[in-house]
Design a protein around this motif. Sequence first.
Motif, PDB file in Angstrom:
ATOM      1  N   ARG A 196     -16.483  17.442 -43.938  1.00 36.80           N
ATOM      2  CA  ARG A 196     -15.858  16.979 -42.589  1.00 36.80           C
ATOM      3  C   ARG A 196     -15.413  18.370 -41.415  1.00 36.80           C
ATOM      4  NH1 ARG A 196     -10.297  15.140 -45.582  1.00 36.80           N
ATOM      5  NH2 ARG A 196     -11.447  13.302 -47.086  1.00 36.80           N
ATOM      6  N   SER A 219     -20.206   8.569 -42.306  1.00 34.80           N
ATOM      7  CA  SER A 219     -18.650   8.376 -43.549  1.00 34.80           C
ATOM      8  C   SER A 219     -18.743   8.703 -44.813  1.00 34.80           C
ATOM      9  CB  SER A 219     -19.046   6.344 -43.216  1.00 34.80           C
ATOM     10  OG  SER A 219     -18.625   6.210 -42.065  1.00 34.80           O
ATOM     11  N   ASP A 220     -17.341   9.367 -45.024  1.00 33.87           N
ATOM     12  CA  ASP A 220     -17.313   9.833 -46.707  1.00 33.87           C
ATOM     13  C   ASP A 220     -17.479   8.192 -47.643  1.00 33.87           C
ATOM     14  OD1 ASP A 220     -15.823  10.064 -48.645  1.00 33.87           O
ATOM     15  OD2 ASP A 220     -15.120  12.191 -47.521  1.00 33.87           O
ATOM     16  N   ASP A 257     -13.380   7.302 -48.044  1.00 36.51           N
ATOM     17  CA  ASP A 257     -12.335   7.220 -47.475  1.00 36.51           C
ATOM     18  C   ASP A 257     -13.547   6.599 -46.468  1.00 36.51           C
ATOM     19  OD1 ASP A 257     -10.838   7.451 -45.305  1.00 36.51           O
ATOM     20  OD2 ASP A 257      -9.667   9.254 -46.114  1.00 36.51           O
ATOM     21  N   GLY A 258     -13.534   6.026 -45.416  1.00 36.36           N
ATOM     22  CA  GLY A 258     -14.598   5.569 -44.798  1.00 36.36           C
ATOM     23  C   GLY A 258     -13.665   6.144 -42.869  1.00 36.36           C
ATOM     24  N   ARG A 259     -12.910   5.740 -43.001  1.00 32.90           N
ATOM     25  CA  ARG A 259     -11.893   7.005 -41.959  1.00 32.90           C
ATOM     26  C   ARG A 259     -12.704   8.777 -41.965  1.00 32.90           C
ATOM     27  NH1 ARG A 259      -6.128   6.199 -43.917  1.00 32.90           N
ATOM     28  NH2 ARG A 259      -7.341   7.296 -45.907  1.00 32.90           N
ATOM     29  N   VAL A 260     -12.537   9.552 -42.396  1.00 33.88           N
ATOM     30  CA  VAL A 260     -13.461  10.082 -42.797  1.00 33.88           C
ATOM     31  C   VAL A 260     -15.327  10.445 -42.128  1.00 33.88           C
ATOM     32  CG1 VAL A 260     -13.413  12.738 -43.375  1.00 33.88           C
ATOM     33  CG2 VAL A 260     -11.152  11.065 -43.923  1.00 33.88           C
ATOM     34  N   VAL A 261     -15.404  11.961 -40.976  1.00 37.01           N
ATOM     35  CA  VAL A 261     -16.327  11.281 -41.109  1.00 37.01           C
ATOM     36  C   VAL A 261     -17.262  12.633 -41.727  1.00 37.01           C
ATOM     37  CG1 VAL A 261     -18.365  11.377 -38.902  1.00 37.01           C
ATOM     38  CG2 VAL A 261     -16.525  10.252 -39.161  1.00 37.01           C
TER      39      VAL A 261
END
Length: 148
Positions: A53, A85-86, A89-93
């Motif tokens: 991350r 994207s993770d 968790d799609g909000r995390v790069v």
Amino acid sequence: MKINADSDDFNVADFAMVFEELTRIIIRLPSIEKLSFTTLSVLHTLSRKSPMRLTELAATEQITQPAITQLVTRLERDGLVQRRSDPSDGRVVQVHITEQGAEVIDSRRSERIAQLSKFFEGLTLEDKTAIALAIPSLQHLVEIGNHI
């Protein structure tokens, strides 16, 4: 320096000074790839721990979040890393090293090995043996350092 294996005579300050000087020499070895120290550090970190991350990468490299974002943008533009994207968790790069980025690290390592080999020509067999015997302990020290 003589060390008595049965005592605590090991001088950490001497060790630190020698490794600081050796690190300085290694970092400054000429290279075909002309990249900044921070860029190379990020690529090296990702070559061992990809994906990461952005927040983890900023903490590991000890630079600010805006600085790591700017650097990753530049590395991505140059094809050395890729953001994804993770999956959990799609909000995390997450930042992944690309094949091209890994090749930069591999190339620099090969160059460094060739240049360091010249240094070893100046050592005695006893020096080379002592260094070879120390490698497992140094690897263990690295493992401990990576977990702190």
